[in-house]
Design a protein around this motif. Structure first.
Motif, mmCIF file in Angstrom:
data_model
loop_
_atom_site.group_PDB
_atom_site.id
_atom_site.type_symbol
_atom_site.label_atom_id
_atom_site.label_comp_id
_atom_site.label_asym_id
_atom_site.label_seq_id
_atom_site.Cartn_x
_atom_site.Cartn_y
_atom_site.Cartn_z
ATOM 1 N N VAL A 167 0.860 -1.186 0.000
ATOM 2 C CA VAL A 167 0.000 0.000 0.000
ATOM 3 C C VAL A 167 0.895 1.234 0.000
ATOM 4 C CG1 VAL A 167 -1.826 1.238 1.210
ATOM 5 C CG2 VAL A 167 -1.792 -1.260 1.223
ATOM 6 N N SER A 168 0.550 2.227 -0.802
ATOM 7 C CA SER A 168 1.431 3.361 -1.060
ATOM 8 C C SER A 168 1.537 4.323 0.123
ATOM 9 C CB SER A 168 0.932 4.135 -2.280
ATOM 10 O OG SER A 168 1.728 5.290 -2.501
ATOM 11 N N ASP A 169 2.787 4.800 0.355
ATOM 12 C CA ASP A 169 3.050 5.849 1.333
ATOM 13 C C ASP A 169 3.018 7.234 0.696
ATOM 14 O OD1 ASP A 169 3.497 4.580 3.842
ATOM 15 O OD2 ASP A 169 5.386 3.790 3.080
ATOM 16 N N SER A 170 2.921 7.283 -0.613
ATOM 17 C CA SER A 170 2.960 8.558 -1.322
ATOM 18 C C SER A 170 1.547 9.051 -1.617
ATOM 19 C CB SER A 170 3.729 8.399 -2.639
ATOM 20 O OG SER A 170 5.052 7.969 -2.407
ATOM 21 N N ASN A 293 8.083 15.175 0.963
ATOM 22 C CA ASN A 293 6.826 14.726 1.548
ATOM 23 C C ASN A 293 6.819 13.216 1.748
ATOM 24 O OD1 ASN A 293 4.096 15.197 2.486
ATOM 25 N ND2 ASN A 293 3.412 14.222 0.593
ATOM 26 N N THR A 294 7.337 12.482 0.763
ATOM 27 C CA THR A 294 7.416 11.021 0.889
ATOM 28 C C THR A 294 8.333 10.632 2.048
ATOM 29 O OG1 THR A 294 7.001 10.692 -1.476
ATOM 30 C CG2 THR A 294 8.044 8.867 -0.281
ATOM 31 N N ALA A 295 9.460 11.343 2.194
ATOM 32 C CA ALA A 295 10.374 11.067 3.306
ATOM 33 C C ALA A 295 9.688 11.337 4.642
ATOM 34 C CB ALA A 295 11.626 11.926 3.172
ATOM 35 N N PHE A 296 8.912 12.424 4.703
ATOM 36 C CA PHE A 296 8.174 12.744 5.922
ATOM 37 C C PHE A 296 7.142 11.657 6.237
ATOM 38 C CE2 PHE A 296 4.113 14.562 7.469
ATOM 39 C CZ PHE A 296 4.486 14.833 8.772
#
Length: 457
Positions: A167-170, A293-296
């Motif tokens: 499932v995507s984190d982005s 944002n993805t890193a956060f």
């Protein structure tokens, strides 16, 4: 009617609904700040956005406790009607929270969610006192804590767990990630099923004199007057416990509202990107924002998983106490004092921790959490009129929500601001507050509250 001692599984069944309640609280506590940040809130705005949670508790819990004392349903009993209503409303709110299109909508859902959870929660506390004799009070509340620890650990890890299944984190700017949406949907399902399990596996004692109960219920009552009278006549031990609760819950509200911005910034060095700092019309700038944002989001998952550790250690703490209290008495005062001080040390260690050692901070915090969920209620329930257990538990909640309201209205920002602008200072404030709470246990002198007193024939 003399209360019979219950076995472990009977106490487990009557407390199992707390698994779902804690799923709700853990998802709310671990991820609402992340949702707020994703929708554009700054770290200084977050505590005020949380104001809904303690305000609803301040209003709802005394009312529900008062009403449940005066309720008797032929099939559902006294407390279980409130379990059911709260579970249905909470499950609906949990499912829809991560689909909030704007910050004000998310704040509104938090209001609904917390009010609904509160409808279920305090009757569960009262049920333990209703069902168990004094000699089993510590044991009963510790079993509740064991279940709460399981729920905290699983729920806090849900976004990370579902991300491992692809499932995507982005997500686009201002959109909640799919990992959070799936986690909240699972939480909604678990909340409802676990509460239904308790409803169907647990019975309640009817009023000793049903006719007298009906006559009292039929009499015209003045809710505000009754609540005010009970507040004015609260036992001295309850007031002293209130001081301990004040500092304890100030610390944990600080963690729930500000741990994500503090730890993503200070420990993982991936603060939430501010959209206005990027030129979103420029492809390179937009790519930089998306990367940040993805890193956060990924570090937020790790913060959530680390926070789950405090649920795991509180579960281990409760498991040890479960074995011990099933056979022996404990000194609740010193258990609580030591646990809170250890939790305070855990918060203070966050200033010097790394991503790899963060879990040790939360292990110590878990000892405090396990004690907060059991010892104050065991001490309180041995010091009040059992006929007023619901309303007393609701009033006792004032000592939980008032510090949270003070923190949300600027208390955290003001005190942590005295130490500097860094977000991690809020965790330092939480640590100091928890150590103060631990030392305040020295105020408790009531022997019945400190430990169960064997009755002499």
């Amino acid at each position: 009617m003399k209360k019979q001692k219950l076995g472990f599984w009977e106490i487990w069944n009557m407390s199992f609904g707390f698994l779902g309640i804690q799923f709700g609280f853990a998802l709310q506590g671990g991820f609402m700040s992340r949702i707020f940040q994703t929708l554009g809130a700054s770290k200084d705005e977050i505590p005020l956005l949380w104001i809904a949670a303690p305000l609803t508790g301040l209003i709802v819990q005394p009312i529900v406790g008062y009403l449940s004392d005066k309720t008797w349903h032929p099939k559902l009993g006294r407390r279980r009607p409130y379990f059911l209503i709260g579970a249905i409303l909470s499950s609906l709110a949990l499912f829809f929270v991560p689909y909030s299109p704007a910050l004000w909508v998310a704040a509104g859902f938090l209001w609904v969610l917390d009010a609904s959870i509160n409808v279920s929660m305090e009757p569960f506390r009262a049920l333990v006192a209703d069902k168990l004799p004094n000699s089993q009070r510590s044991y009963g509340f510790v079993v509740q804590t064991l279940i709460i620890g399981i729920g905290t650990w699983i729920a806090s890890n849900l976004p990370w767990m579902v991300s491992q299944f692809g499932v995507s984190d982005s997500a686009d700017s201002g959109v909640i990630t799919d990992t959070v949406k799936v986690a909240f949907a699972i939480g909604a399902f678990v909340f409802l099923i676990s509460v239904l399990y308790t409803i169907f596996t647990t019975t309640e004692y009817p009023p000793e004199d049903m006719e007298e109960f009906k006559r009292e219920k039929a009499q015209k009552s003045n809710f505000i007057k009754d609540i005010t009278n009970n507040i004015g006549s609260m036992p001295t031990t309850m007031k002293k416990l209130g001081v301990i609760q004040f500092f304890s819950w100030f610390a944990f509200f600080t963690m729930w509202s500000l741990a994500n911005p503090a730890l993503t910034e200070h420990v993982f060095h991936t603060p939430a990107p501010i959209e206005t700092a990027f030129d979103m019309s420029d492809s390179a700038q937009k790519l930089a924002f998306d990367t940040a944002n993805t890193a956060f989001q990924k570090s937020s998952n790790l913060v959530g998983s680390a926070m789950g550790i405090y649920g795991l250690s509180s579960m281990a703490f409760a498991l040890l106490l479960t074995f011990y209290t099933s056979k022996r008495r404990i000194n609740r005062k010193f258990v609580h004092m030591g646990s809170l001080i250890l939790g305070g040390i855990g918060f203070l260690m966050m200033n010097i921790t790394t991503p790899e050692t963060l879990k040790y901070c939360f292990i110590l915090i878990g000892f405090a959490w396990g004690s907060i969920l059991s010892m104050p209620y065991a001490m309180l329930s041995s010091s009040v009129d059992p006929k007023k257990m619901g309303v007393i538990m609701g009033i006792f909640n004032m000592f939980i929500v008032i510090p949270q309201i003070i923190a949300a209205l600027g208390g955290i920002n003001f005190i942590s601001g005295l130490l500097g602008e860094e977000a991690i200072n809020a965790m330092t404030v939480a640590g100091i507050s928890l150590v103060i709470a631990g030392l305040c246990n020295l105020l408790i002198t009531n022997k019945n509250a400190i430990t169960y007193q064997i009755e002499e024939n």
